[in-house]
Design a protein around this motif. Structure first.
Motif, PDB file in Angstrom:
ATOM      1  N   ASP A  58      38.866  41.526  48.653  1.00 41.22           N
ATOM      2  CA  ASP A  58      39.926  41.324  49.509  1.00 41.22           C
ATOM      3  C   ASP A  58      40.022  39.859  50.116  1.00 41.22           C
ATOM      4  O   ASP A  58      41.058  39.251  50.424  1.00 41.22           O
ATOM      5  CB  ASP A  58      39.656  42.059  50.500  1.00 41.22           C
ATOM      6  CG  ASP A  58      39.885  43.658  50.329  1.00 41.22           C
ATOM      7  OD1 ASP A  58      40.523  43.877  49.283  1.00 41.22           O
ATOM      8  OD2 ASP A  58      39.349  44.765  50.807  1.00 41.22           O
ATOM      9  N   PHE A  59      38.607  39.126  50.281  1.00 43.79           N
ATOM     10  CA  PHE A  59      38.826  37.819  50.658  1.00 43.79           C
ATOM     11  C   PHE A  59      39.358  36.770  49.757  1.00 43.79           C
ATOM     12  O   PHE A  59      40.051  35.917  50.213  1.00 43.79           O
ATOM     13  CB  PHE A  59      37.130  37.563  51.094  1.00 43.79           C
ATOM     14  CG  PHE A  59      36.953  35.914  51.521  1.00 43.79           C
ATOM     15  CD1 PHE A  59      37.322  35.978  53.022  1.00 43.79           C
ATOM     16  CD2 PHE A  59      36.693  34.969  50.802  1.00 43.79           C
ATOM     17  CE1 PHE A  59      37.037  34.357  53.470  1.00 43.79           C
ATOM     18  CE2 PHE A  59      36.795  33.745  51.344  1.00 43.79           C
ATOM     19  CZ  PHE A  59      36.825  33.464  52.542  1.00 43.79           C
ATOM     20  N   GLU A 106      31.805  43.603  45.361  1.00 43.24           N
ATOM     21  CA  GLU A 106      32.257  44.579  46.564  1.00 43.24           C
ATOM     22  C   GLU A 106      33.609  44.368  46.621  1.00 43.24           C
ATOM     23  O   GLU A 106      34.039  43.208  46.913  1.00 43.24           O
ATOM     24  CB  GLU A 106      31.261  44.503  47.556  1.00 43.24           C
ATOM     25  CG  GLU A 106      29.878  44.799  47.441  1.00 43.24           C
ATOM     26  CD  GLU A 106      28.747  44.923  48.426  1.00 43.24           C
ATOM     27  OE1 GLU A 106      29.417  44.294  49.609  1.00 43.24           O
ATOM     28  OE2 GLU A 106      27.747  44.861  48.404  1.00 43.24           O
ATOM     29  N   GLY A 107      34.223  45.462  47.403  1.00 41.30           N
ATOM     30  CA  GLY A 107      35.614  45.331  47.731  1.00 41.30           C
ATOM     31  C   GLY A 107      35.822  44.705  48.817  1.00 41.30           C
ATOM     32  O   GLY A 107      37.063  43.759  48.820  1.00 41.30           O
ATOM     33  N   GLY A 108      35.035  44.248  49.666  1.00 47.66           N
ATOM     34  CA  GLY A 108      35.342  43.403  50.878  1.00 47.66           C
ATOM     35  C   GLY A 108      35.280  41.635  50.492  1.00 47.66           C
ATOM     36  O   GLY A 108      36.126  41.090  51.007  1.00 47.66           O
ATOM     37  N   VAL A 109      34.693  41.426  49.307  1.00 44.52           N
ATOM     38  CA  VAL A 109      34.508  40.350  48.770  1.00 44.52           C
ATOM     39  C   VAL A 109      35.983  39.858  47.873  1.00 44.52           C
ATOM     40  O   VAL A 109      36.511  38.784  48.060  1.00 44.52           O
ATOM     41  CB  VAL A 109      33.374  40.030  47.852  1.00 44.52           C
ATOM     42  CG1 VAL A 109      33.314  38.692  47.113  1.00 44.52           C
ATOM     43  CG2 VAL A 109      32.100  40.182  48.578  1.00 44.52           C
TER      44      VAL A 109
END
Length: 190
Positions: free
Chosen positions: A21-22, A16-19
């Motif tokens: 970004d992290f 996923e995109g949020g992961v």
């Protein structure tokens, strides 16, 4: 390891995109290294669970350092330890030290049989290198990636040897000489 490299690439598509970004700061730092491709390869290997090169193992026993080789020919040509040792001695000459691990008879149809045999990795490499010469002698040499299941071994839960008492035909009746059974030996018509 080739399968693991394909699997890890398919896993990347599912992050996923949020992961992502992290992990961007760490990725930026890694990509600025002098060898970014090597760093990326190390990251992919780590994701796949590999930290070192996998050692070769026997398909028959799982023993490290042994390689399973399949030798196939006409029925009866390679049917046990002695015939395999003779064939390998003739094929490799003095470089064959006689070391043979586990051996299993393998059949491929009514006219083709042979063995799956464990050999030390150096001996296995020499046998594979001499595959053309072996073929001229009527033996096909290969390094299988898998072997068919040995049903008898699975059902009986053991490898070779004499069957347990439950597998042998056993009859409690005994013959006591001429006449048959142990109670008089003749039919008694009461």
């Amino acid at each position: 390891m080739a399968a693991a490299s394909r699997t890890v690439l398919s896993k990347l598509d599912r992050v996923e995109g949020g992961v992502i970004d992290f992990f961007m700061p760490a990725a930026t730092r890694l990509m600025s290294s002098p060898q970014p491709e090597r760093v990326l390869a190390a990251a992919l290997a780590s994701m796949s669970g590999f930290r070192s090169v996998a050692q070769e193992r026997s398909l028959l026993t799982g023993e490290v350092g042994m390689v399973t080789i399949k030798l196939m020919g006409s029925v009866g040509k390679l049917d046990g330890f002695n015939s395999v040792a003779r064939f390998l001695g003739g094929l490799l000459g003095t470089s064959f030290n006689g070391q043979i691990g586990k051996l299993r008879i393998v059949t491929e149809g009514p006219d083709v049989e042979g063995v799956a045999v464990d050999l030390p990795s150096r001996t296995a490499a020499a046998v594979l290198a001499a595959a053309e010469e072996a073929s001229a002698q009527g033996v096909l040499v290969s390094k299988p990636s898998s072997l068919p299941l040995d049903i008898k071994e699975l059902v009986l839960g053991r490898r070779g040897g004499r069957p347990p008492m439950s597998d042998r035909s056993f009859s409690p009746r005994r013959s006591f000489g001429r006449g048959g059974g142990g109670r008089g030996g003749r039919d008694n018509n009461w």
